[in-house]
Write a protein that holds these residues in place. Sequence first.
Motif, short mmCIF file in Angstrom:
data_model
loop_
_atom_site.label_atom_id
_atom_site.label_comp_id
_atom_site.label_asym_id
_atom_site.label_seq_id
_atom_site.Cartn_x
_atom_site.Cartn_y
_atom_site.Cartn_z
N UNK A 3 10.54 0.54 1.04
CA UNK A 3 11.30 1.63 0.71
C UNK A 3 10.74 2.53 -0.54
N UNK A 4 10.40 3.77 -0.36
CA UNK A 4 10.06 4.64 -1.26
C UNK A 4 8.61 4.62 -1.78
N UNK A 5 7.93 3.53 -1.12
CA UNK A 5 6.46 3.47 -1.63
C UNK A 5 5.54 3.22 -0.35
N UNK A 6 5.80 2.55 0.51
CA UNK A 6 4.63 2.63 1.75
C UNK A 6 4.94 1.31 2.60
N UNK A 57 0.93 -1.30 0.11
CA UNK A 57 -0.01 0.02 -0.19
C UNK A 57 1.02 1.46 0.09
N UNK A 58 0.54 2.22 -0.91
CA UNK A 58 1.33 3.53 -0.92
C UNK A 58 1.12 4.28 0.34
N UNK A 59 1.85 5.33 0.68
CA UNK A 59 1.70 6.08 1.55
C UNK A 59 0.29 6.90 1.30
N UNK A 88 1.95 14.94 7.57
CA UNK A 88 3.15 14.66 6.79
C UNK A 88 3.58 13.21 6.79
N UNK A 89 4.59 12.83 6.10
CA UNK A 89 4.95 11.49 6.05
C UNK A 89 5.38 11.04 7.32
N UNK A 90 6.13 12.15 8.43
CA UNK A 90 6.44 11.76 9.62
C UNK A 90 5.27 11.16 10.27
N UNK A 91 4.08 11.65 10.14
CA UNK A 91 2.85 11.16 10.92
C UNK A 91 2.77 10.10 10.86
N UNK A 92 2.70 9.54 9.48
CA UNK A 92 2.48 7.98 8.99
C UNK A 92 3.45 7.20 9.76
#
Length: 232
Positions: free
Chosen positions: A214-217, A169-171, A186-190
């Motif tokens: 890495x780089x996907x989710x 699953x992507x971010x 933000x990505x940091x929250x996820x």
Amino acid sequence: MKILVAEDDARLRRNIVYILKKEYHHVAEAENGQDALDHTHTEIFDLVILDWMMPKLSGIEVCQQLRNAGFNGSILMLTARDDTDDIIKGLDSGADDYIVKPFKMEELLARVRALLRRKDKVIEQVIQIDHLQLHVDSRVFLYNNKVIDLTKNEFLLLEYLFMNKGRILTREQICIYIWGYDYDVSNNSLDALVKLVRKKIDDGQSKSHIQNIRGIGYKLRDNECFRQREKN
């Protein structure tokens, strides 16, 4: 189960269709009211999701025509209108339920499950992977048959991963499911949320149940991964 999603906002429609396809067997889509109506002439649907304001025919008009033609499936209306008179108009036209935009995908899925249960459709209520068990309806998560306390967002993360076990699953997909299609996190929250969940479900194991791609989710490791780990 067959579901039709009629929504002229392409991004929102794609997000809804993607998530529903992970839970149900078949999802068709339409970008305007006339296309939605045409779909119902060639296929039988258990549920039709209609945006209120669409080109060619509005959701209200499609709903009325479907009921007049004898459609007995469920109809869920998506609307930006939260005025009581508008809501009554939608329900009087034949809709079974409505949801006001903007909404979170978790709310949409909850409405869909409720409508399909009324039609006596069978939905997978308990998903088990290794010694982890997620109860969809009761929103309970078990680790070795012991209840694990989760926050709302922690449960949503696990629910989405469990429904898509073994899939990457992507971010963006995960964020939309947890925080809604108009999310602003933000990505940091996820990453922080994933870290908290890992602490609760991994029990100090060297290999986490939640795999970082890495780089996907992220993805949830499937049963085969754990069987191989136990052999080694």
